[in-house]
Design an enzyme around this catalytic site. Sequence first.
Site, PDB file in Angstrom:
ATOM      1  N   HIS A 307       0.862  -1.080   0.105  1.00  0.00           N
ATOM      2  CA  HIS A 307      -0.054   0.039  -0.052  1.00  0.00           C
ATOM      3  C   HIS A 307       0.758   1.203  -0.031  1.00  0.00           C
ATOM      4  O   HIS A 307       1.959   1.152   0.575  1.00  0.00           O
ATOM      5  CB  HIS A 307      -0.994  -0.003   1.376  1.00  0.00           C
ATOM      6  CG  HIS A 307      -2.077   0.989   1.294  1.00  0.00           C
ATOM      7  ND1 HIS A 307      -2.219   2.108   1.479  1.00  0.00           N
ATOM      8  CD2 HIS A 307      -3.430   0.438   0.664  1.00  0.00           C
ATOM      9  CE1 HIS A 307      -2.975   2.701   1.103  1.00  0.00           C
ATOM     10  NE2 HIS A 307      -3.852   1.801   0.931  1.00  0.00           N
ATOM     11  N   ASP A 364      -8.205  -5.240  -0.113  1.00  0.00           N
ATOM     12  CA  ASP A 364      -8.663  -6.036  -1.233  1.00  0.00           C
ATOM     13  C   ASP A 364      -8.109  -7.369  -0.942  1.00  0.00           C
ATOM     14  O   ASP A 364      -8.725  -8.374  -1.694  1.00  0.00           O
ATOM     15  CB  ASP A 364      -7.941  -5.344  -2.518  1.00  0.00           C
ATOM     16  CG  ASP A 364      -8.747  -4.230  -2.928  1.00  0.00           C
ATOM     17  OD1 ASP A 364      -9.718  -3.887  -2.828  1.00  0.00           O
ATOM     18  OD2 ASP A 364      -7.981  -3.181  -3.552  1.00  0.00           O
TER      19      ASP A 364
HETATM   20  N1  ACO Z   1       4.053  -7.731  -4.712  1.00  0.00           N
HETATM   21  C1  ACO Z   1       5.471  -7.765  -4.816  1.00  0.00           C
HETATM   22  N2  ACO Z   1       6.419  -6.593  -4.544  1.00  0.00           N
HETATM   23  C2  ACO Z   1       5.627  -5.482  -4.252  1.00  0.00           C
HETATM   24  C3  ACO Z   1       4.221  -5.163  -4.020  1.00  0.00           C
HETATM   25  C4  ACO Z   1       3.520  -6.692  -4.417  1.00  0.00           C
HETATM   26  N3  ACO Z   1       2.227  -6.464  -4.029  1.00  0.00           N
HETATM   27  N4  ACO Z   1       4.034  -4.055  -3.624  1.00  0.00           N
HETATM   28  C5  ACO Z   1       4.958  -3.455  -3.598  1.00  0.00           C
HETATM   29  N5  ACO Z   1       6.187  -4.354  -3.962  1.00  0.00           N
HETATM   30  C6  ACO Z   1       7.658  -3.877  -4.079  1.00  0.00           C
HETATM   31  C7  ACO Z   1       7.914  -3.139  -5.279  1.00  0.00           C
HETATM   32  O1  ACO Z   1       8.428  -4.020  -6.361  1.00  0.00           O
HETATM   33  C8  ACO Z   1       9.033  -2.286  -4.735  1.00  0.00           C
HETATM   34  O2  ACO Z   1      10.272  -2.992  -4.498  1.00  0.00           O
HETATM   35  P1  ACO Z   1      11.630  -2.288  -4.877  1.00  0.00           P
HETATM   36  O3  ACO Z   1      11.767  -1.462  -3.787  1.00  0.00           O
HETATM   37  O4  ACO Z   1      12.649  -3.463  -4.587  1.00  0.00           O
HETATM   38  O5  ACO Z   1      11.664  -1.688  -6.130  1.00  0.00           O
HETATM   39  C9  ACO Z   1       8.538  -1.923  -3.251  1.00  0.00           C
HETATM   40  O6  ACO Z   1       7.760  -2.905  -2.977  1.00  0.00           O
HETATM   41  C10 ACO Z   1       7.837  -0.573  -3.196  1.00  0.00           C
HETATM   42  O7  ACO Z   1       6.717  -0.726  -4.065  1.00  0.00           O
HETATM   43  P2  ACO Z   1       6.251   0.508  -5.007  1.00  0.00           P
HETATM   44  O8  ACO Z   1       5.379   0.006  -5.888  1.00  0.00           O
HETATM   45  O9  ACO Z   1       7.220   1.362  -5.288  1.00  0.00           O
HETATM   46  O10 ACO Z   1       4.835   0.955  -3.790  1.00  0.00           O
HETATM   47  P3  ACO Z   1       3.898   2.214  -4.382  1.00  0.00           P
HETATM   48  O11 ACO Z   1       3.693   2.791  -3.053  1.00  0.00           O
HETATM   49  O12 ACO Z   1       4.302   2.807  -5.708  1.00  0.00           O
HETATM   50  O13 ACO Z   1       2.997   0.978  -4.894  1.00  0.00           O
HETATM   51  C11 ACO Z   1       1.000  -0.533  -4.560  1.00  0.00           C
HETATM   52  C12 ACO Z   1       1.543   0.841  -3.960  1.00  0.00           C
HETATM   53  C13 ACO Z   1       0.543   0.058  -5.925  1.00  0.00           C
HETATM   54  C14 ACO Z   1      -0.433  -0.506  -3.991  1.00  0.00           C
HETATM   55  C15 ACO Z   1       1.825  -1.921  -4.748  1.00  0.00           C
HETATM   56  O14 ACO Z   1       2.082  -2.308  -3.367  1.00  0.00           O
HETATM   57  C16 ACO Z   1       1.179  -2.765  -5.481  1.00  0.00           C
HETATM   58  O15 ACO Z   1       1.209  -2.785  -6.754  1.00  0.00           O
HETATM   59  N6  ACO Z   1       0.416  -3.816  -4.824  1.00  0.00           N
HETATM   60  C17 ACO Z   1      -0.603  -4.555  -5.491  1.00  0.00           C
HETATM   61  C18 ACO Z   1      -1.753  -4.165  -6.082  1.00  0.00           C
HETATM   62  C19 ACO Z   1      -2.729  -3.738  -4.818  1.00  0.00           C
HETATM   63  O16 ACO Z   1      -3.056  -4.899  -4.117  1.00  0.00           O
HETATM   64  N7  ACO Z   1      -3.440  -2.764  -5.116  1.00  0.00           N
HETATM   65  C20 ACO Z   1      -4.350  -2.246  -4.172  1.00  0.00           C
HETATM   66  C21 ACO Z   1      -3.965  -1.415  -3.258  1.00  0.00           C
HETATM   67  S1  ACO Z   1      -5.201  -0.758  -1.946  1.00  0.00           S
HETATM   68  C22 ACO Z   1      -6.334   0.110  -2.899  1.00  0.00           C
HETATM   69  O17 ACO Z   1      -5.932   0.878  -3.850  1.00  0.00           O
HETATM   70  C23 ACO Z   1      -7.534   0.023  -2.634  1.00  0.00           C
END
Ligand code: ACO
Length: 428
Positions: A307, A364
């Site tokens: 998140h 979710d």
């Molecule tokens: N699975 C694996 N790795 C992940 C995940 C995941 N679900 N989420 C984040 N990471 C990793 C990224 O690859 C990144 O790694 P790095 O530092 O080695 O490059 C690090 O964790 C940080 O992730 P970011 O994408 O930079 O974080 P951001 O804050 O931009 O994204 C997000 C947040 C979009 C929610 C992300 O965690 C994600 O894609 N989650 C899966 C989709 C999801 O569940 N979305 C619903 C969110 S809740 C809502 O909107 C209601």
Amino acid sequence: MSKQAEIIIEGKSYQFPVIEGTENEKAIDISKLRDLTGHITYDIGYKNTGVTKSAITYLDGEEGILKYRGYPIEQLAEKSSFLEVAYLLIYGKLPTAEQFKNFDTSIDRHSMIHEDVKKILDGFPSYAHPMGVLSSLVCSLTAFYPESLDPNQTEEQVDNSIIRLIAKMPTMVAWAYKKSKGRPVNYPINDLDYCSNFLHMMFANPTEKYIVDPVVSAALNTLLILHADHEQNCSTSTVRIVGSSQASLFGSVSAGINALWGPLHGGANQEVIEMLDAIKADGGDVQKWVAKAKDKNDPFRLMGFGHRVYKNFDPRARIIKKACDDILGKLGVSDPVLDIAKELEHAALTDQYFVERKLYPNVDFYSGIIYRALGIPVNMFTVMFALGRLPGWIAQWKELRENKEPIGRPRQIYTGETDRDYVEMNKR
Ligand code: ACO
């Protein structure tokens, strides 16, 4: 003296005020930054940017705290109703018995939608995604209520639009579903409560008597409360930025629905259940999928994990996880993906990759399992999220309007070509 932040650019010092919220959140007020220094801030994805002062929702992602208008989400989810929470978010305080009765009655009175909306609905193919259908139907309300387009409308007119939208949204959601099934739509029954009425419109069919199961209705009430607002997320910021151009409530919320649709935002609930089903079909080896999620050469991400602001358990995920066990138990439903979800959660929470990055289950992760147990089909999950998020979008749009916030207009750092002379290559 109030706190100041100092920014030094090329040896020159500039002072900027530090502002604090009621929960001690701190920000550097850089509204004069460009005028004073000729610089702008660069913050891709708005990870450190506060775009407004808001009195609606407080969340502390480090501590896993979420409150609507000061009330903890745990108390509201346990004791309140979705309509009461909607009133709280939109009008700032819990309604008295009389205020609630008036609110509830007005919503009942406006739950029908203009018959011509059905013609719009009929124009869609039955395989259309219901999120696209819903955003179109919500936007179509601007045509039926043109006074809602007037930026100088009275507060009473704004209230009428608010009531109409809350009242008609369940009808439009249920009709989008009926359309996808090629079945006749159901009209609202106003002596049912909000959630029961919605379930009736979703599931009743002309060939048999439909009785709303109170367990299903109560579960839906909890889910909708948990989704009702979440401060400046992607869809809410969309509603606010569209609203900042003085676009109508219906147009702004329609835009918010589209923003919610994406798989990184509200669309994740659909992706989660599809992922869990895929893991099950693949033999249920959760470690294999955790490894895939960690592999930077593999685009797969663990959906429902991570998140932007929660670096701790999402408090909504805690409540939903518990509700999942309760509701499946009460309904006598056994869903093997619930076990896979729990295993996956355990595997991820004990894995260094997820621990280091503070990736926890989000709202979710478990919601899809409950929706499925309630009989809601997978392509309707994000639509259910939109139904829940509606009061938050409305409250944020109303707050922006009342605060007379200026049009939202970010800046950029241009990285394209500089001067080039046009050379004619194609005849007009
Ligand atoms: N699975 C694996 N790795 C992940 C995940 C995941 N679900 N989420 C984040 N990471 C990793 C990224 O690859 C990144 O790694 P790095 O530092 O080695 O490059 C690090 O964790 C940080 O992730 P970011 O994408 O930079 O974080 P951001 O804050 O931009 O994204 C997000 C947040 C979009 C929610 C992300 O965690 C994600 O894609 N989650 C899966 C989709 C999801 O569940 N979305 C619903 C969110 S809740 C809502 O909107 C209601």
